[in-house]
Write a protein that holds these residues in place. Structure first.
Motif, mmCIF file in Angstrom:
data_model
loop_
_atom_site.group_PDB
_atom_site.id
_atom_site.type_symbol
_atom_site.label_atom_id
_atom_site.label_comp_id
_atom_site.label_asym_id
_atom_site.label_seq_id
_atom_site.Cartn_x
_atom_site.Cartn_y
_atom_site.Cartn_z
ATOM 1 N N GLY A 95 0.372 -1.173 0.146
ATOM 2 C CA GLY A 95 -0.226 -0.351 0.508
ATOM 3 C C GLY A 95 1.076 1.289 0.294
ATOM 4 O O GLY A 95 0.258 2.573 -1.272
ATOM 5 N N ASN A 96 1.883 1.715 0.792
ATOM 6 C CA ASN A 96 2.560 2.461 0.993
ATOM 7 C C ASN A 96 3.472 2.677 -0.163
ATOM 8 O O ASN A 96 3.826 4.171 -0.645
ATOM 9 C CB ASN A 96 4.119 2.086 2.440
ATOM 10 N N MET A 97 4.611 1.211 -0.779
ATOM 11 C CA MET A 97 4.202 1.923 -2.596
ATOM 12 C C MET A 97 3.892 2.065 -3.094
ATOM 13 O O MET A 97 3.942 2.975 -4.234
ATOM 14 C CB MET A 97 5.503 0.417 -2.449
ATOM 15 N N LEU A 98 2.942 1.395 -3.404
ATOM 16 C CA LEU A 98 1.526 2.272 -4.028
ATOM 17 C C LEU A 98 1.667 3.807 -4.284
ATOM 18 O O LEU A 98 1.514 4.199 -5.377
ATOM 19 C CB LEU A 98 0.274 1.755 -4.723
ATOM 20 N N VAL A 99 0.798 3.985 -3.149
ATOM 21 C CA VAL A 99 0.731 5.921 -2.554
ATOM 22 C C VAL A 99 1.471 6.374 -3.298
ATOM 23 O O VAL A 99 1.644 7.329 -4.134
ATOM 24 C CB VAL A 99 -0.224 5.400 -1.070
ATOM 25 N N THR A 100 3.495 6.427 -2.806
ATOM 26 C CA THR A 100 4.054 6.643 -3.134
ATOM 27 C C THR A 100 4.730 6.798 -4.806
ATOM 28 O O THR A 100 4.598 7.967 -5.394
ATOM 29 C CB THR A 100 5.571 5.932 -2.113
ATOM 30 N N CYS A 101 4.240 5.878 -5.421
ATOM 31 C CA CYS A 101 4.201 5.643 -6.771
ATOM 32 C C CYS A 101 3.089 6.518 -7.309
ATOM 33 O O CYS A 101 3.785 7.107 -8.771
ATOM 34 C CB CYS A 101 4.167 4.256 -7.636
ATOM 35 N N LEU A 102 1.613 6.503 -6.757
ATOM 36 C CA LEU A 102 1.116 7.242 -7.165
ATOM 37 C C LEU A 102 1.465 8.551 -7.559
ATOM 38 O O LEU A 102 1.408 9.958 -8.238
ATOM 39 C CB LEU A 102 0.014 7.063 -6.636
ATOM 40 N N ILE A 103 1.836 9.335 -6.317
ATOM 41 C CA ILE A 103 2.019 10.771 -6.079
ATOM 42 C C ILE A 103 3.902 11.288 -7.122
ATOM 43 O O ILE A 103 3.502 12.240 -7.771
ATOM 44 C CB ILE A 103 2.376 11.454 -4.444
ATOM 45 N N ALA A 104 3.971 10.565 -7.569
ATOM 46 C CA ALA A 104 5.611 10.209 -7.637
ATOM 47 C C ALA A 104 5.163 10.512 -9.448
ATOM 48 O O ALA A 104 5.470 10.788 -10.778
ATOM 49 C CB ALA A 104 6.749 9.442 -8.064
ATOM 50 N N THR A 105 3.744 9.567 -10.339
ATOM 51 C CA THR A 105 3.557 9.819 -11.801
ATOM 52 C C THR A 105 3.262 10.546 -12.890
ATOM 53 O O THR A 105 4.009 10.502 -13.382
ATOM 54 C CB THR A 105 2.896 8.387 -11.159
ATOM 55 N N PRO A 106 3.170 11.434 -11.922
ATOM 56 C CA PRO A 106 2.644 12.918 -12.941
ATOM 57 C C PRO A 106 4.140 14.026 -13.019
ATOM 58 O O PRO A 106 4.004 13.905 -14.633
ATOM 59 C CB PRO A 106 1.887 13.295 -12.352
ATOM 60 N N ASN A 107 4.445 13.389 -12.791
ATOM 61 C CA ASN A 107 6.400 13.674 -13.202
ATOM 62 C C ASN A 107 6.510 12.610 -14.289
ATOM 63 O O ASN A 107 7.504 13.185 -15.390
ATOM 64 C CB ASN A 107 7.384 13.590 -11.877
ATOM 65 N N VAL A 108 6.211 11.437 -14.641
ATOM 66 C CA VAL A 108 6.298 10.673 -15.910
ATOM 67 C C VAL A 108 5.591 10.700 -16.663
ATOM 68 O O VAL A 108 5.323 11.057 -17.809
ATOM 69 C CB VAL A 108 7.027 9.430 -15.231
ATOM 70 N N LEU A 109 4.500 10.779 -16.499
ATOM 71 C CA LEU A 109 2.374 10.212 -17.335
ATOM 72 C C LEU A 109 2.794 11.752 -18.462
ATOM 73 O O LEU A 109 1.913 12.190 -19.352
ATOM 74 C CB LEU A 109 1.697 10.186 -16.781
ATOM 75 N N ILE A 110 2.782 13.160 -16.989
ATOM 76 C CA ILE A 110 2.353 14.347 -18.043
ATOM 77 C C ILE A 110 2.909 14.563 -19.388
ATOM 78 O O ILE A 110 2.639 14.322 -20.421
ATOM 79 C CB ILE A 110 2.314 15.556 -17.449
ATOM 80 N N PRO A 111 4.734 14.247 -18.842
ATOM 81 C CA PRO A 111 5.389 14.235 -19.965
ATOM 82 C C PRO A 111 5.045 13.733 -21.456
ATOM 83 O O PRO A 111 5.235 13.645 -22.310
ATOM 84 C CB PRO A 111 6.852 14.346 -19.559
ATOM 85 N N LEU A 112 4.576 12.366 -21.135
ATOM 86 C CA LEU A 112 5.148 11.212 -21.381
ATOM 87 C C LEU A 112 3.416 11.237 -22.464
ATOM 88 O O LEU A 112 3.546 11.093 -24.050
ATOM 89 C CB LEU A 112 4.712 9.936 -21.128
ATOM 90 N N LEU A 113 2.250 11.874 -21.852
ATOM 91 C CA LEU A 113 1.326 11.904 -22.734
ATOM 92 C C LEU A 113 1.502 13.458 -23.635
ATOM 93 O O LEU A 113 0.788 13.497 -24.740
ATOM 94 C CB LEU A 113 0.034 11.896 -22.258
ATOM 95 N N PHE A 114 1.834 14.515 -23.580
ATOM 96 C CA PHE A 114 0.999 15.716 -23.549
ATOM 97 C C PHE A 114 3.002 16.483 -24.078
ATOM 98 O O PHE A 114 3.455 17.217 -24.481
ATOM 99 C CB PHE A 114 0.488 17.184 -22.559
ATOM 100 N N CYS A 115 4.391 16.122 -24.442
ATOM 101 C CA CYS A 115 5.410 16.100 -24.543
ATOM 102 C C CYS A 115 5.457 16.437 -25.645
ATOM 103 O O CYS A 115 4.965 16.133 -27.043
ATOM 104 C CB CYS A 115 6.840 15.941 -23.922
ATOM 105 N N PRO A 116 5.256 18.158 -26.272
ATOM 106 C CA PRO A 116 5.630 18.992 -27.594
ATOM 107 C C PRO A 116 6.082 18.229 -28.791
ATOM 108 O O PRO A 116 6.270 18.266 -29.950
ATOM 109 C CB PRO A 116 5.332 20.035 -27.778
ATOM 110 N N THR A 117 7.595 17.617 -27.808
ATOM 111 C CA THR A 117 9.117 17.530 -29.024
ATOM 112 C C THR A 117 8.540 16.044 -29.713
ATOM 113 O O THR A 117 8.168 15.531 -28.691
ATOM 114 C CB THR A 117 9.771 17.238 -27.570
ATOM 115 N N LYS A 118 9.148 16.188 -30.932
ATOM 116 C CA LYS A 118 9.091 15.081 -32.077
ATOM 117 C C LYS A 118 10.387 14.161 -31.637
ATOM 118 O O LYS A 118 9.854 12.899 -32.290
ATOM 119 C CB LYS A 118 9.025 15.867 -32.865
ATOM 120 N N ALA A 119 11.138 14.034 -30.584
ATOM 121 C CA ALA A 119 12.513 13.628 -31.010
ATOM 122 C C ALA A 119 12.101 12.160 -30.067
ATOM 123 O O ALA A 119 10.583 12.169 -29.203
ATOM 124 C CB ALA A 119 13.714 13.860 -30.070
ATOM 125 N N PRO A 120 12.643 11.152 -30.428
ATOM 126 C CA PRO A 120 11.966 10.438 -29.221
ATOM 127 C C PRO A 120 12.842 10.096 -27.659
ATOM 128 O O PRO A 120 13.193 11.126 -27.683
ATOM 129 C CB PRO A 120 13.642 8.673 -29.804
#
Length: 306
Positions: A86-111
């Motif tokens: 439970g603690n690891m899951l919540v911790t990862c959920l708090i950290a996830t936006p730092n990856v998910l937002i750029p992954l989905l919305f980054c305007p850079t066309k590079a790999p």
């Protein structure tokens, strides 16, 4: 007549060559001027590199959000009831936006692996791992930090560094990652504001002062800000006054190394770090911080040994 025709043809070819030169030369001149303008274009808060500038804004936007989530989770008391999973899951959920937002919305066309946000995340991940695995023992011994998580079994700690029998819960590695993303993003922005200001032309040491100041602010800020009364039984300092003064000096050693080294990542337009260079730089910063931390604790901060 034949000679004249050849001469005319040669002259025509020469004229074409000149035309090609006149067409291509201004383009390179424009690029050179643009590069110089980006590098010496006066005061700026965000990077002149569009890819880096976008990522900095995303990380900065999320920075006031995760402390609310982290604080809410601590105040709820649920972290005592849900165990490692439970603690690891919540911790990862708090950290996830730092990856998910750029992954989905980054305007850079590079790999993805060539984007700033990805390389920055990898850099911080390496540094946060080394800090959590090795440097936490300095917190136990020098700063007097107490961890008390008997309800957790997922731990990972150095075997030979430090004298304390305390261990580091695995979730702390993830906490350190998103903590450090905010610290380093804010510090890079702050250092850029100082370095591109007109004052830096007249005060050569201002860049150095900005690094030291940022390191001190974040070290004191975390020590003071994370000692919530709601989690005192699980996390506190034996002597808060010592931790905020001498201990903060030790903690600042992390950032005196890491802030200026990560600053240069993709800072100039057209100069992009490879993933290999990113990893090498993070490991170098970790080793410099390790050495500096140990030397300071041995020769500067000696009261903890008594």
């Amino acid at each position: 007549m034949a000679v004249r025709r050849r001469s005319g043809k040669s002259a025509s070819a020469t004229d074409k060559g000149r035309n090609v030169e006149t067409k291509t030369k201004p383009a390179s001149t424009v690029i050179d001027k643009k590069s110089r303008s980006d590098k010496n274009g006066g005061w700026r808060m965000f990077s002149s590199n569009p890819d880096k500038r976008w990522a900095e804004k995303v990380f900065l936007f999320y920075s006031p959000v995760w402390p609310l989530l982290f604080g809410g989770w601590c105040l709820s008391g649920w972290y005592l009831k849900v165990g490692d999973v439970g603690n690891m899951l919540v911790t990862c959920l708090i950290a996830t936006p730092n990856v998910l937002i750029p992954l989905l919305f980054c305007p850079t066309k590079a790999p993805v692996v060539e984007t700033y946000w990805f390389k920055f995340g990898v850099w911080i991940g390496i540094f946060a791992f080394v800090a959590s695995y090795f440097f936490t023992d300095y917190f136990f011994d020098v700063l007097g930090m107490i961890y008390n998580f008997p309800h957790l079994e997922w731990n990972l700690s150095s075997v030979l560094v430090g004298t304390s029998s305390q261990v580091v819960p695995l979730m702390m590695y993830v906490h350190a990652w998103y903590f450090f993303i905010t610290y380093h993003t804010c510090s890079v922005i702050f250092m850029r504001c100082i370095r591109t200001s007109i004052l830096s032309k007249y005060v050569p040491l201002l860049s150095v002062i900005s690094v030291v100041l940022a390191a001190w602010v974040f070290s004191v800020g975390e020590i003071y800000g994370t000692t919530l009364e709601a989690i005192r039984e699980q996390f506190h300092y034996v002597d808060m006054e010592w931790a905020l003064s001498h201990g903060a000096l030790a903690y600042a050693c992390y950032f005196i190394s890491s802030f200026p080294m990560v600053y240069n990542m993709d800072e100039e337009i057209g100069v992009k770090w490879t993933l290999t260079k990113t990893i090498e730089n993070a490991l170098a910063a970790s080793m410099i911080a390790f050495t500096l931390l140990d030397l300071v604790c041995q020769f500067v901060i000696t009261g903890w040994q008594k």
